[in-house]
Design a protein around this motif. Structure first.
Motif, PDB file in Angstrom:
ATOM      1  N   GLN A  23     -14.050  24.000  18.656  1.00 37.02           N
ATOM      2  CA  GLN A  23     -14.374  22.567  18.675  1.00 37.02           C
ATOM      3  C   GLN A  23     -15.069  22.153  17.384  1.00 37.02           C
ATOM      4  O   GLN A  23     -14.771  21.096  16.822  1.00 37.02           O
ATOM      5  CB  GLN A  23     -15.257  22.239  19.888  1.00 37.02           C
ATOM      6  N   GLN A  24     -15.984  22.958  16.895  1.00 35.22           N
ATOM      7  CA  GLN A  24     -16.688  22.642  15.652  1.00 35.22           C
ATOM      8  C   GLN A  24     -15.736  22.685  14.458  1.00 35.22           C
ATOM      9  O   GLN A  24     -15.867  21.876  13.537  1.00 35.22           O
ATOM     10  CB  GLN A  24     -17.863  23.606  15.437  1.00 35.22           C
ATOM     11  N   VAL A  25     -14.778  23.594  14.488  1.00 32.54           N
ATOM     12  CA  VAL A  25     -13.777  23.658  13.410  1.00 32.54           C
ATOM     13  C   VAL A  25     -12.952  22.377  13.414  1.00 32.54           C
ATOM     14  O   VAL A  25     -12.711  21.773  12.363  1.00 32.54           O
ATOM     15  CB  VAL A  25     -12.878  24.915  13.563  1.00 32.54           C
ATOM     16  N   ARG A  26     -12.531  21.923  14.605  1.00 29.47           N
ATOM     17  CA  ARG A  26     -11.759  20.673  14.701  1.00 29.47           C
ATOM     18  C   ARG A  26     -12.588  19.481  14.222  1.00 29.47           C
ATOM     19  O   ARG A  26     -12.105  18.615  13.492  1.00 29.47           O
ATOM     20  CB  ARG A  26     -11.275  20.448  16.138  1.00 29.47           C
ATOM     21  N   GLN A  27     -13.837  19.428  14.644  1.00 32.55           N
ATOM     22  CA  GLN A  27     -14.724  18.324  14.259  1.00 32.55           C
ATOM     23  C   GLN A  27     -14.957  18.331  12.741  1.00 32.55           C
ATOM     24  O   GLN A  27     -14.928  17.268  12.101  1.00 32.55           O
ATOM     25  CB  GLN A  27     -16.051  18.472  14.995  1.00 32.55           C
ATOM     26  N   THR A  28     -15.159  19.494  12.183  1.00 30.28           N
ATOM     27  CA  THR A  28     -15.383  19.604  10.739  1.00 30.28           C
ATOM     28  C   THR A  28     -14.135  19.210   9.967  1.00 30.28           C
ATOM     29  O   THR A  28     -14.211  18.485   8.972  1.00 30.28           O
ATOM     30  CB  THR A  28     -15.826  21.040  10.391  1.00 30.28           C
ATOM     31  N   THR A  29     -12.983  19.656  10.434  1.00 30.54           N
ATOM     32  CA  THR A  29     -11.718  19.293   9.784  1.00 30.54           C
ATOM     33  C   THR A  29     -11.519  17.779   9.824  1.00 30.54           C
ATOM     34  O   THR A  29     -11.112  17.174   8.828  1.00 30.54           O
ATOM     35  CB  THR A  29     -10.541  20.015  10.466  1.00 30.54           C
ATOM     36  N   ALA A  30     -11.821  17.159  10.960  1.00 31.29           N
ATOM     37  CA  ALA A  30     -11.705  15.702  11.071  1.00 31.29           C
ATOM     38  C   ALA A  30     -12.642  15.012  10.082  1.00 31.29           C
ATOM     39  O   ALA A  30     -12.276  13.992   9.476  1.00 31.29           O
ATOM     40  CB  ALA A  30     -12.011  15.253  12.495  1.00 31.29           C
ATOM     41  N   SER A  31     -13.823  15.560   9.889  1.00 32.09           N
ATOM     42  CA  SER A  31     -14.771  14.975   8.935  1.00 32.09           C
ATOM     43  C   SER A  31     -14.245  15.073   7.511  1.00 32.09           C
ATOM     44  O   SER A  31     -14.375  14.129   6.724  1.00 32.09           O
ATOM     45  CB  SER A  31     -16.129  15.679   9.024  1.00 32.09           C
ATOM     46  N   VAL A  32     -13.650  16.205   7.172  1.00 28.16           N
ATOM     47  CA  VAL A  32     -13.079  16.376   5.830  1.00 28.16           C
ATOM     48  C   VAL A  32     -11.977  15.344   5.613  1.00 28.16           C
ATOM     49  O   VAL A  32     -11.934  14.675   4.575  1.00 28.16           O
ATOM     50  CB  VAL A  32     -12.548  17.812   5.636  1.00 28.16           C
ATOM     51  N   LEU A  33     -11.092  15.202   6.590  1.00 28.54           N
ATOM     52  CA  LEU A  33     -10.022  14.216   6.455  1.00 28.54           C
ATOM     53  C   LEU A  33     -10.576  12.800   6.371  1.00 28.54           C
ATOM     54  O   LEU A  33     -10.037  11.957   5.632  1.00 28.54           O
ATOM     55  CB  LEU A  33      -9.038  14.350   7.614  1.00 28.54           C
ATOM     56  N   HIS A  34     -11.641  12.523   7.101  1.00 30.65           N
ATOM     57  CA  HIS A  34     -12.288  11.210   7.032  1.00 30.65           C
ATOM     58  C   HIS A  34     -12.798  10.945   5.610  1.00 30.65           C
ATOM     59  O   HIS A  34     -12.635   9.836   5.079  1.00 30.65           O
ATOM     60  CB  HIS A  34     -13.430  11.133   8.040  1.00 30.65           C
ATOM     61  N   ILE A  35     -13.400  11.940   4.989  1.00 34.09           N
ATOM     62  CA  ILE A  35     -13.899  11.784   3.613  1.00 34.09           C
ATOM     63  C   ILE A  35     -12.761  11.470   2.658  1.00 34.09           C
ATOM     64  O   ILE A  35     -12.862  10.558   1.828  1.00 34.09           O
ATOM     65  CB  ILE A  35     -14.646  13.059   3.167  1.00 34.09           C
ATOM     66  N   VAL A  36     -11.668  12.203   2.781  1.00 34.16           N
ATOM     67  CA  VAL A  36     -10.531  11.985   1.873  1.00 34.16           C
ATOM     68  C   VAL A  36      -9.902  10.619   2.142  1.00 34.16           C
ATOM     69  O   VAL A  36      -9.557   9.889   1.202  1.00 34.16           O
ATOM     70  CB  VAL A  36      -9.506  13.130   1.987  1.00 34.16           C
ATOM     71  N   HIS A  37      -9.786  10.227   3.420  1.00 35.15           N
ATOM     72  CA  HIS A  37      -9.254   8.891   3.748  1.00 35.15           C
ATOM     73  C   HIS A  37     -10.162   7.797   3.176  1.00 35.15           C
ATOM     74  O   HIS A  37      -9.671   6.794   2.646  1.00 35.15           O
ATOM     75  CB  HIS A  37      -9.120   8.704   5.264  1.00 35.15           C
ATOM     76  N   ARG A  38     -11.452   7.992   3.288  1.00 37.34           N
ATOM     77  CA  ARG A  38     -12.383   6.993   2.752  1.00 37.34           C
ATOM     78  C   ARG A  38     -12.240   6.874   1.230  1.00 37.34           C
ATOM     79  O   ARG A  38     -12.212   5.766   0.683  1.00 37.34           O
ATOM     80  CB  ARG A  38     -13.808   7.361   3.135  1.00 37.34           C
TER      81      ARG A  38
END
Length: 112
Positions: A23-38
């Motif tokens: 779950q933490q890996v998924r959450q962290t991956t989503a955060s990375v993608l959020h940064i790149v999208h931003r």
């Protein structure tokens, strides 16, 4: 494969060292993608016609695991460590951009 740009093999040491759950890996991956999208949404006018995938392809390969580690640290409540990692990476990037070679002394103490 966590994303097209970030594989589990690339972050396995981080996952092991921080003892991340799936779950933490998924959450962290989503955060990375959020940064790149931003970053993509706030790109300069000269890059407005660049689609997201092309923009993401231009993110240096070494930045993906770095973002993953900083996000994982942040999610674990280790914000000071995440900030220090990001600042150290910025110092290295600035030095690289200025033409410094790895053998030169870099001001990493300023980032800590």
């Amino acid at each position: 494969m966590l994303t097209r740009h970030l594989s589990l093999a690339e972050v396995a040491d981080i996952v092991d060292e921080l003892d991340l759950t799936p779950q933490q890996v998924r959450q962290t991956t989503a955060s990375v993608l959020h940064i790149v999208h931003r970053a993509w949404r706030h790109r300069p006018n000269s890059q407005q016609d660049r689609p997201f995938e092309e923009f993401a392809d231009r993110v240096p390969k070494c930045h993906w695991p770095l973002m993953f580690e900083a996000c994982a640290l942040g999610h674990l409540g280790l914000r000071r460590e995440a900030r220090a990692l990001a600042q150290a990476a910025q110092v290295l990037e600035d030095a690289r951009s200025a033409g410094a070679r790895p053998s030169e002394d870099l001001p990493l103490a300023a980032a800590a």
